[in-house]
Design an enzyme around this catalytic site. Structure first.
Site, short mmCIF file in Angstrom:
data_model
loop_
_atom_site.label_atom_id
_atom_site.label_comp_id
_atom_site.label_asym_id
_atom_site.label_seq_id
_atom_site.Cartn_x
_atom_site.Cartn_y
_atom_site.Cartn_z
N GLU A 1 0.81 -1.22 0.00
CA GLU A 1 0.00 0.00 0.00
C GLU A 1 0.85 1.27 0.00
O GLU A 1 0.76 2.10 0.91
CB GLU A 1 -0.97 0.00 1.18
CG GLU A 1 -1.98 -1.12 1.07
CD GLU A 1 -3.13 -1.01 2.07
OE1 GLU A 1 -3.04 -0.22 3.00
OE2 GLU A 1 -4.11 -1.75 1.89
N GLU B 1 -5.38 -9.01 0.55
CA GLU B 1 -6.12 -8.69 1.79
C GLU B 1 -7.58 -8.53 1.43
O GLU B 1 -7.92 -7.88 0.43
CB GLU B 1 -5.64 -7.37 2.42
CG GLU B 1 -4.28 -7.44 3.04
CD GLU B 1 -3.84 -6.11 3.68
OE1 GLU B 1 -4.71 -5.34 4.15
OE2 GLU B 1 -2.63 -5.86 3.69
C1 BGP Z 1 -4.51 -2.28 5.12
C2 BGP Z 1 -3.19 -2.72 5.68
C3 BGP Z 1 -3.25 -3.79 6.72
C4 BGP Z 1 -4.48 -3.76 7.60
C5 BGP Z 1 -5.75 -3.39 6.85
C6 BGP Z 1 -6.94 -3.06 7.73
O1 BGP Z 1 -4.42 -0.91 4.85
O2 BGP Z 1 -2.34 -3.20 4.64
O3 BGP Z 1 -2.04 -3.75 7.42
O4 BGP Z 1 -4.28 -3.10 8.76
O5 BGP Z 1 -5.59 -2.32 5.98
O6 BGP Z 1 -6.85 -1.76 8.20
P1 BGP Z 1 -7.08 -1.40 9.72
O7 BGP Z 1 -6.14 -2.24 10.49
O8 BGP Z 1 -6.79 0.06 9.85
O9 BGP Z 1 -8.50 -1.73 10.00
#
Ligand code: BGP
Length: 474
Positions: free
Chosen positions: A166, A371
């Site tokens: 990201e 993800e």
């Molecule tokens: C993405 C990241 C992850 C994870 C996910 C969920 O941006 O790559 O590391 O954290 O989002 O986000 P959050 O943890 O803020 O809910």
């Protein structure tokens, strides 16, 4: 389109789950590890006991055994740069190398394919102190040396590599670049300079990947939220297209085509965000496109036109971590058609199908979902039960849509749910849980860190066992 016939998932589809080092490992200073910008930031924020996270560093064998029980074919994890090079460059920390060797060997023992993210937000703090980190060109060499070391050390067992997680978020959350001072505009300009360096660094790493004759695939993991227009008004349709360019597509245009598109470059120019580009940079990027794209998808967004005026001239923005409005372009609004999570993320499985089709049609590079999942306030009930039916519902609908996108021609070779186990959320501490495995701790009360299988664990196990057919049955 609706179809009369549905093709199933291919037999070699890689069913998986994901995590990242700083969100699960804990042991932030153990065995010689150096500090990352995230360690420093989380310490300041003080919303959770981050130094232990899910304590994966001390539960690795137990966790991988659970992955095997779940039936994972692939596991996405990240390597903490500062476990390998505590200062970001220079001396190697053998104990850090040993940890990842053990993890990879344990995965291999269970026939689980490792998918390694080389850098997932946790940039070495020492590099920020040495020369400003990603905003300096020196960062390209250090990232390249780190990546080349990983290829040489783990490349005999690892086939799939994600370069940077990201990148768009890294540049928009300036603290993830280690930048703590300056106005929004200054931070954005530095962000786009950093972005350029990351693209050059990625291309150099991909070039080395090929030069070393590495087998497998390599590419970035990008965050992608599908952006709908708020109405059929052409101004709103244009706003959604422009929002998609500025938030998502600019980055893959760079990585995959080696271009700053004309509209995007003009956007940078009007705001004084243009990065300095050295001779040869664009050629290097063009010659070294990724061989896969990792897609992180959680929600869609909806954009309406937002005209510039005296109060909000072009370049106006809200001081929010991710742009939710830019005068003269777009404003993100709530979509009344979609339900949302407790954190307001709009749940839109069809948005994932649209994303996969769009990406494959634009770039024709194989895709893997790196993800996808739902953050929720899970409740541990008596008898070690977590009834996370909402998670099953979310994943089921998204996995259905992936299959449909594949039926429509998108080349997708794997799916990693976020996340394998509960972990420290990137923004919301431990209360926002994502895993198939519950970790028994609260924000500051670490309890016994017991691993507990949620209802979704057994459900996903069946999805994998049936090669996806389970998602079409209740
Ligand atoms: C993405 C990241 C992850 C994870 C996910 C969920 O941006 O790559 O590391 O954290 O989002 O986000 P959050 O943890 O803020 O809910």
């Amino acid at each position: 389109m609706e179809w009369k016939n549905r093709e199933g998932y291919p037999d070699n589809f890689l069913w998986g789950a994901a995590t990242s080092s700083f969100q699960i490992e804990g042991a932030t200073t153990a065995d010689g590890k150096g500090l990352s910008v995230i360690d420093v930031m989380e310490k300041k924020a003080d919303i959770t006991d981050f130094s232990v996270a899910s304590d994966h560093y001390h539960h690795m064998e137990e966790d991988v055994a659970l992955m095997a029980e779940l039936g994972l074919k692939i596991y996405r994890f990240s390597i903490a740069w500062t476990r390998i090079f505590p200062e970001g460059n220079g001396e190697i920390n053998q104990k850090g190398v040993d940890f990842y060797n053990r993890l990879i060997d344990t995965l291999k023992k269970y026939d689980i394919e490792p998918l390694v993210t080389m850098y997932h937000f946790d940039y070495p703090q020492a590099l920020v102190e040495q020369y400003g980190g990603w905003i300096s060109r020196q960062s390209i060499d250090d990232y390249h040396s780190y990546a080349a070391f990983l290829f040489k050390t783990f490349g005999d067992r690892v086939k799939y590599w994600l370069t940077i997680n990201e990148q768009d978020h890294v540049i928009r959350f300036s603290s993830r670049l280690g930048i703590t001072e300056g106005s929004y505009i200054e931070k954005m300009w530095l962000g786009y300079q950093a972005n350029h360096h990351m693209c050059v660094a990625t291309a150099r790493v991909i070039e080395t990947f090929h030069r070393l004759g590495m087998k497998g695939k390599i590419g970035p993991a990008v965050s992608y939220s599908w952006i709908h227009p708020s109405s059929s008004n052409p101004a709103d349709v244009l706003a959604s297209k422009d929002a998609a360019l500025i938030k998502n597509n600019y980055l893959l245009d760079l990585h995959c085509k080696g271009i700053y598109s004309k509209a995007f470059w003009k956007y940078l120019e009007e705001r004084n965000y243009t990065p300095k580009i050295n001779e040869g940079d664009m050629e290097l990027i063009r010659q070294n496109p990724p061989t896969m794209i990792g897609v992180n998808y959680y929600y869609s967004e909806t954009a309406e036109a937002f005209s510039a005026n005296d109060k909000h001239p072009i370049g106006y923005h809200k001081e929010t971590p991710l742009p939710t409005a830019e005068a003269g372009i777009f404003k993100i609004i709530k979509n009344p058609q979609l339900p949302a999570t407790d954190w307001g993320w709009e749940i839109d499985p069809a948005g994932l199908r649209l994303t996969l089709r769009e990406l494959y049609e634009r770039y024709e590079i194989p895709l893997i979902i790196t993800e996808n999942g739902i953050g929720a306030y899970d409740k541990l009930e008596a008898g070690d039960v977590v009834q996370d039916d909402y998670r099953i519902d979310y994943l089921q609908k998204h996995i259905q849509q992936i299959q449909l996108a594949m039926n429509e021609g998108a080349e997708v070779f794997g799916y990693c749910a976020w996340s394998f186990m509960d972990l420290v959320s990137a923004r919301n501490g431990m209360q926002k849980r994502y895993g198939f495995v519950y970790i028994n701790r609260e924000e500051f009360d670490l309890k016994d860190l017991r691993r507990i299988k949620k209802k979704s664990f057994n459900w996903y196990k069946e999805v994998i066992r049936s090669n996806g057919e389970k998602v079409w049955k209740n």
